[in-house]
Motif scaffolding. Structure first.
Motif, PDB file in Angstrom:
ATOM      1  N   LEU A 259      49.063  46.597  42.306  1.00 43.96           N
ATOM      2  CA  LEU A 259      48.075  46.891  41.840  1.00 43.96           C
ATOM      3  C   LEU A 259      48.036  47.844  40.810  1.00 43.96           C
ATOM      4  CD1 LEU A 259      45.182  45.551  42.411  1.00 43.96           C
ATOM      5  CD2 LEU A 259      44.424  47.508  43.536  1.00 43.96           C
ATOM      6  N   ALA A 293      47.630  38.241  46.965  1.00 45.64           N
ATOM      7  CA  ALA A 293      46.991  37.378  46.459  1.00 45.64           C
ATOM      8  C   ALA A 293      47.346  36.877  45.109  1.00 45.64           C
ATOM      9  CB  ALA A 293      45.582  38.127  45.882  1.00 45.64           C
ATOM     10  N   VAL A 298      44.015  37.725  40.190  1.00 48.48           N
ATOM     11  CA  VAL A 298      43.504  38.946  40.325  1.00 48.48           C
ATOM     12  C   VAL A 298      43.555  39.716  38.829  1.00 48.48           C
ATOM     13  CG1 VAL A 298      44.232  41.213  41.377  1.00 48.48           C
ATOM     14  CG2 VAL A 298      44.442  39.328  42.762  1.00 48.48           C
ATOM     15  N   THR A 377      37.932  35.641  43.885  1.00 45.28           N
ATOM     16  CA  THR A 377      38.077  36.583  44.831  1.00 45.28           C
ATOM     17  C   THR A 377      37.866  35.773  46.436  1.00 45.28           C
ATOM     18  OG1 THR A 377      36.701  38.378  43.526  1.00 45.28           O
ATOM     19  CG2 THR A 377      36.920  38.535  45.948  1.00 45.28           C
ATOM     20  N   ASN A 380      40.833  34.015  47.372  1.00 40.03           N
ATOM     21  CA  ASN A 380      42.023  35.060  47.627  1.00 40.03           C
ATOM     22  C   ASN A 380      41.641  35.701  48.901  1.00 40.03           C
ATOM     23  OD1 ASN A 380      44.474  35.293  45.736  1.00 40.03           O
ATOM     24  ND2 ASN A 380      42.539  34.981  44.355  1.00 40.03           N
ATOM     25  N   LEU A 400      40.555  43.152  48.582  1.00 36.83           N
ATOM     26  CA  LEU A 400      41.569  42.159  48.598  1.00 36.83           C
ATOM     27  C   LEU A 400      42.564  42.512  50.056  1.00 36.83           C
ATOM     28  CD1 LEU A 400      42.511  41.582  45.162  1.00 36.83           C
ATOM     29  CD2 LEU A 400      41.309  40.018  46.735  1.00 36.83           C
TER      30      LEU A 400
END
Length: 412
Positions: A259, A293, A298, A377, A380, A400
């Motif tokens: 991330l 994900a 994302v 969203t 996932n 997530l």
């Protein structure tokens, strides 16, 4: 399983499962009363019913359907011919079920002919048997009454199925009408967004080609045109991704993604806009925050969330991006101090009903970005929430599934 096939299977189960306890009872009763052959057929009927349940459990629905119908025809015909116990009315039940669960007209005609012939053979004594121990008269009345009652049950059940099917079709029709109306609204908005920058670009290029626009002024015009085209590119990307999703062209491919890396990539896309508005951007995304994900999806979500935060932030404002990993779930937040959202508009943010808003410097969106975020969203297995109030800013919270840190690949 399709709607109708699922209901047909349930009707088959209705024909099979409720009889098992009664058949076991009569098998024991007939054995005690020394009707051994009838007890044997009762046991055989129980075995066929259990076999049908097993076939259904193994999802061999067509085999289960044909097996219980044929076995029931044989067993009920033989027992009705030998004992005249009234079970020939169960053949009428099977006849109705056959018509309801099959579409093949030749199969229906063949099975129907066999059942009608069997019923007539019993009722008109085409074959005459005299059992040693006949079935009591009360038992015959019970069998006939129960057989006729099941006809009502089967027809009532399928009538309700038909009503449910018609109701579902009407709901789907209304949803399709609403979706088409929303799509028309969406594409009219996007068409407006496309025409503006393209018309400006065409006009400037034509004026510059004809020497009607000074080269010195062209740089300022190009900067302004760049901003419009850049926003248009984001809008077009959202539209294409959403359209592919509606046509089932997008397949979720979850991977373990950093991330922090994704956040850096997204921030880099908005450096010019952030610098122009003199926004203070604070990023607090730990390096050990990984999500499981689809990386591209994302990225689209983060891009749209940061784009909205920049768009609706006042010059000199602050945006905070943060993430934490708690108990197998990553919580990512984007918080701005911008214009905020009225409470009555929040429920419409993730629908076509949301009207495109204008940013603090006149930036205009299509209203598609948040809808796309919500869909991605959900695909996932995450959640997207929003908290906002007018003049108090907005915070989007993205949840997530957490991923596992992966070793860094070093190119040799």
């Amino acid at each position: 399983m399709p709607f109708i096939e699922a209901r047909r299977t349930r009707l088959l189960n209705l024909l099979t499962v409720p009889w098992i306890p009664g058949l076991v009872f009569f098998a024991i009763t007939n054995f005690i009363q020394e009707r051994y052959l009838l007890s044997f057929f009762n046991c055989l009927n129980v075995a066929c019913s259990v076999g049908t349940v097993i076939l259904t459990w193994k999802q061999r629905y067509l085999s289960a359907r044909l097996f219980i119908i044929i076995s029931s025809i044989i067993i009920y015909t033989i027992t009705a011919l030998i004992y005249r116990n009234g079970v020939e009315y169960f053949l009428l039940n099977i006849l109705i079920v056959t018509v309801l669960v099959y579409d093949d007209k030749w199969l229906i005609m063949s099975l129907s002919f066999v059942m009608i012939a069997s019923f007539l053979a019993v009722r008109f004594s085409w074959i005459d048997f005299i059992p040693e121990r006949p079935v009591p008269h009360d038992r015959i009345i019970f069998n006939v009454a129960w057989g006729l009652s099941f006809i009502i049950m089967a027809l009532s059940y399928f009538k309700r199925v038909h009503d449910d099917y018609e109701e579902e079709k009407e709901v789907q029709r209304q949803a399709l009408v609403a979706l088409n109306r929303d799509k028309e609204k969406l594409f009219s908005i996007i068409a407006h967004d496309i025409r503006g920058p393209l018309a400006t670009l065409e006009m400037l290029l034509d004026m510059f080609r004809k020497g009607e626009y000074p080269e010195a002024d062209m740089k300022d015009a190009a900067d302004e045109l760049y901003k419009k085209v850049n926003r248009l590119a984001g809008t077009m990307d959202n539209m294409l991704r959403w359209s592919m999703g509606q046509m089932k062209g997008i397949r979720v491919k979850p991977v373990h993604a950093s991330l922090a890396t994704l956040s850096e990539e997204i921030v880099a896309l908005f450096e010019n806009a952030i610098r122009e508005k003199e926004i203070h951007l604070r990023v607090d995304v730990p390096a050990d925050c990984w999500v499981y994900a689809d990386r591209d999806q994302v990225s689209v979500i983060l891009r749209n969330l940061l784009s909205n935060a920049v768009k609706f932030s006042y010059p000199g404002g602050e945006i905070r991006m943060s993430a934490i990993n708690v108990e197998g779930q990553v919580t990512f937040r984007v918080h701005d101090q911008g214009t905020g959202i009225a409470p009555e508009k929040i429920p419409q943010l993730f629908t076509f009903k949301s009207a495109p808003g204008y940013g603090t410097k006149g930036e205009r969106g299509s209203g598609l970005g948040l809808l796309l975020c919500q869909e991605f969203t959900a695909q996932n297995k995450g959640q997207l929430n929003v908290q906002s109030a007018p003049s108090q800013g907005t915070q989007f919270t993205l949840l997530l599934p957490a991923g596992k840190p992966q070793p860094v690949k070093i190119d040799s």
